[in-house]
Design an enzyme around this catalytic site. Structure first.
Site, mmCIF file in Angstrom:
data_model
loop_
_atom_site.group_PDB
_atom_site.id
_atom_site.type_symbol
_atom_site.label_atom_id
_atom_site.label_comp_id
_atom_site.label_asym_id
_atom_site.label_seq_id
_atom_site.Cartn_x
_atom_site.Cartn_y
_atom_site.Cartn_z
ATOM 1 N N GLY A 25 -2.603 -10.447 8.746
ATOM 2 C CA GLY A 25 -2.316 -11.827 9.109
ATOM 3 C C GLY A 25 -1.868 -12.583 7.880
ATOM 4 O O GLY A 25 -2.205 -12.225 6.753
ATOM 5 N N ILE B 177 -10.530 -8.699 3.189
ATOM 6 C CA ILE B 177 -11.796 -8.064 2.801
ATOM 7 C C ILE B 177 -11.692 -7.608 1.347
ATOM 8 O O ILE B 177 -10.795 -6.844 1.018
ATOM 9 C CB ILE B 177 -12.106 -6.835 3.683
ATOM 10 C CG1 ILE B 177 -12.174 -7.227 5.147
ATOM 11 C CG2 ILE B 177 -13.401 -6.174 3.253
ATOM 12 C CD1 ILE B 177 -12.392 -6.039 6.066
ATOM 13 N N ASP C 226 -0.396 4.130 7.766
ATOM 14 C CA ASP C 226 -0.776 2.910 7.045
ATOM 15 C C ASP C 226 -2.199 3.045 6.510
ATOM 16 O O ASP C 226 -2.474 2.723 5.352
ATOM 17 C CB ASP C 226 -0.663 1.712 8.002
ATOM 18 C CG ASP C 226 -1.175 0.438 7.401
ATOM 19 O OD1 ASP C 226 -2.282 -0.004 7.768
ATOM 20 O OD2 ASP C 226 -0.477 -0.133 6.546
ATOM 21 N N LYS D 67 0.826 -1.216 0.000
ATOM 22 C CA LYS D 67 0.000 0.000 0.000
ATOM 23 C C LYS D 67 0.856 1.259 0.000
ATOM 24 O O LYS D 67 0.491 2.260 -0.603
ATOM 25 C CB LYS D 67 -0.973 0.013 1.195
ATOM 26 C CG LYS D 67 -0.383 0.096 2.564
ATOM 27 C CD LYS D 67 0.168 -1.222 3.113
ATOM 28 C CE LYS D 67 -0.846 -2.301 3.336
ATOM 29 N NZ LYS D 67 -0.218 -3.566 3.826
ATOM 30 N N LYS E 167 -3.651 3.205 2.444
ATOM 31 C CA LYS E 167 -4.767 2.415 1.923
ATOM 32 C C LYS E 167 -5.871 3.321 1.392
ATOM 33 O O LYS E 167 -6.499 3.022 0.369
ATOM 34 C CB LYS E 167 -5.318 1.489 3.024
ATOM 35 C CG LYS E 167 -4.324 0.422 3.441
ATOM 36 C CD LYS E 167 -4.680 -0.200 4.788
ATOM 37 C CE LYS E 167 -3.661 -1.280 5.151
ATOM 38 N NZ LYS E 167 -3.835 -1.789 6.528
#
Lengths: 432, 432
Positions: free
Chosen positions: A303, A137, A202, A106, A206
């Site tokens: 993760g 997602i 972060d 990103k 995104k």
């Protein structure tokens, strides 16, 4: 059966996750595609380093980027190194070598996305990046394809699991910020250097990526207002709860008469919103399209396996396109046209209700001074709470405002910060 | 600029919704695709009928299916008629004429999907159907592409807005079923004939479609256990609330050691689940992939604009594929291979906790008889409530069981139904 060969750049958490899934779900993948997908080569910095996951004996490790991108047997380059320069170089070389690229990066996309889209289009190859935003997602695909025909009215996102975990622990267990952060680090939900997560950077990366997917315009990262969660205290969480809110680190973008208002801020979210109930290190994105109405996506944002799942989805997407005889896939969601700069609503003009917290000395005239400053800047008070527990740290004074501009809110806080009764810096959070 | 021409079959709610969006978002669509998308021809039964939305002077109305599918200027046929035979004929003719098809017809897909996939593949054309399941929520695309590399462990869906609206009204306002249904009909959330919605058939159609997307197998509609919401009473809702649950009409499918357990049932959902909070006529799908973990999608499942949005997404998807030079798109998510029959866990073997409600005469020995029957069939009692308000309708007796098979649960209910103290038919709902 045909075999699709991947060349990985990097083999850390996400790379290992991808390798695990390719192994665990090999049968499923073959059934879906009618082909096998295997890792053939992995680029790492340190060939001697012991790896968390063994990708098997057929995989060649190399520390030479050219050996990766110029390998004719590599079909798709998967960039999972993170960072800027090395990753960018790898991608540009991959495009030049006619190879499709899948990435989770990103930060690189936020900083250099326009250049990368152009290079991919020039070489008629794919650049996919579902894993760069909110892990598993499917928000990128949703914006790019499922909501392609909608005008996006508004998008709100909880897109950093570390920050959300910390805020959740503070909310459910009354911890203070540093304890919650240490806890998150112990559990592996936060990095040793958590700056990007807790300062909101972060999330900002995104958001830039998603703004391009949703609007086809570029909101330069450097211009995005970003505020992290380091000034949130248990007291704020408690005040918010009393007023019927939960505090979340939110990315937002909305179309305000053709201009984009966007930013990353801690925000008080009404408890009735599903968004307020996103707990732990989960992520969620709530969007509104002018046809589809409100949509919410919720799941794990980070993760090895969730992110690996998103990387794999992009890989399989490319494999299908290649099998279907596609040439020059649409990477931007706007048929690879150059992406113009967004028409930006200047952040200081954005309107919102605010939560102000002042920490003041126990002295006459403080409330009068604060309310005077607010009146001077046209900031109306909706609610005010002064709880008298005075300590060495001063008395907390919380004010909920009506809709006001960021400019006026900042002006009030600057004035109050300058007054000698302010014991600690003033704090403001937006209210949804 | 290139123009893509649509031939619509039907011009009811969804057709009008699509036309509205094509008009409202024309600029957005052109920016995305670099092409215009217009409706050129609409097939209707009754050329004299007045239409809710005027699609403009360039659109030709016809009542001849051949005039639609054989029109060389029509690029994509959009089937929005609903029903079985006429829609099926239209689609097969469209495929034979080399035309791609977009549909919202869950019933047709559930009954004849395998034949339609084969015919589309034989003609190397697209068959897309996002709008057939949960309106604007991108569940089909998510299963087909975003979660392509995951094994789907479990899927739960609230996929009928009418049924969910009725249950929500019963829950929040204490209405009984018929009042809530009449209310829903007045507001346009339920049809004059609401059978498909309240008996769970509509949800069952959608579940069949999603099972194929998630698992690549066919669970024949006729074998799917389906129970609607007509036996839910305000008393059940109240009991459920006391136990910490909300009652929802749920579609479920899960992989039980390689066999699929699936069905549509009213279920008691723990209040802590986001799924329990899905209100009004919203839909939600909660799935678990073995890599991505739990994901939830939430949004409007019906209505002219949300459903139109999903139809448009499929149209734009096809346009991109055509522009990218694709041939023979993958419609099934499993590269158009024939879809085998699912390995099915016999529904009577499915294990669940249950909510039983008995309505009994006020007589000695009733509880003894019920508990004897349960013990005989190995059904253990977790909780039991008998509230003594006896009326002409009998006394309600609620039992929450531990995990038991559907066979044993049904056996108990059949026995108790046959006993002369049963004043009303026994009711059972699964507990999540």
């Amino acid at each position: 059966m045909d075999v699709i060969r991947l060349g990985l750049g990097g083999f850390g958490t996400v790379g290992s996750g991808l390798a695990k899934i390719l192994d665990m779900n090999a049968g499923r993948i073959e059934r879906r595609l009618g082909k096998k997908v295997v890792i053939s080569k992995i680029l790492v910095r340190d060939l001697t380093k012991k790896r968390a996951f063994d990708p098997g004996p057929d995989v060649v490790f190399t520390d030479d980027p050219d050996a990766l991108v110029n390998d004719p047997s590599v079909d798709i380059v998967v960039e999972l190194m993170g960072g800027l320069d090395t990753a960018r170089d790898l991608m540009l070389k991959a495009f030049a070598a006619g190879k499709h690229v899948v990435t989770a990066n990103k930060h690189l996309l936020a900083e250099h996305g326009l250049e990368l889209f152009q290079a991919a289009a020039d070489n008629a190859v794919g650049l996919l990046f579902e894993a760069s935003c909110a892990g598993g997602i499917p928000i990128v695909q949703t914006l790019k394809e499922s909501l392609a025909g909608d005008e996006i009215v508004k998008l709100l996102g909880i897109m950093n699991g570390t920050a959300n975990y910390i805020l959740s622990e503070m909310t459910t267990r009354g911890m203070d910020f540093s304890t919650a952060l240490a806890d998150a680090q112990d559990l592996g939900y936060a990095e040793a250097d958590p700056t990007f997560d807790i300062e909101g950077f972060d999330t900002a990366h995104k958001l830039c990526v998603l703004i391009r997917m949703a609007y086809g315009v570029d909101y330069p990262l450097a211009e995005l207002p970003v505020q992290g969660i380091t000034s949130v205290t248990p007291m704020d969480i408690e005040f918010a709860r009393e007023f019927g809110y939960r505090i979340k680190l939110l990315a937002h973008v909305m179309d305000v008469h053709g201009r984009l208002e966007a930013g990353v801020h801690p925000a008080l979210v009404p408890y009735t919103y599903l968004l307020a109930r996103v707990g732990g290190n989960y992520n969620a994105v709530r969007l509104e399209g002018n046809a589809v109405g409100p949509i919410m996506l919720h799941g794990q944002g980070a993760g090895d396996l969730p992110t690996g799942s998103a990387v794999l989805a992009d890989i399989m997407n490319l494999v299908r396109k290649i099998s279907d005889g596609c040439t020059g896939p649409d990477n931007t969601g706007f048929h690879n046209q150059p992406i113009p700069r967004a028409r930006i609503l200047p952040p200081e003009e954005s309107e919102s209700k605010y939560y102000f917290r002042f920490t003041v000395a126990d002295r006459t005239g403080v409330m009068a001074a604060i309310t005077r400053s607010m009146a001077d800047h046209n900031v109306s008070i909706a609610q005010a709470v002064q709880k008298g527990e005075s300590g060495a740290e001063g008395i907390p004074l919380v004010i909920i405002t009506h809709e006001t501009s960021a400019r006026d809110a900042d002006a009030v806080l600057a004035e109050i910060d300058a007054m000698d009764f302010s014991v600690e810096p003033c704090v403001k959070f937006r209210i949804l």
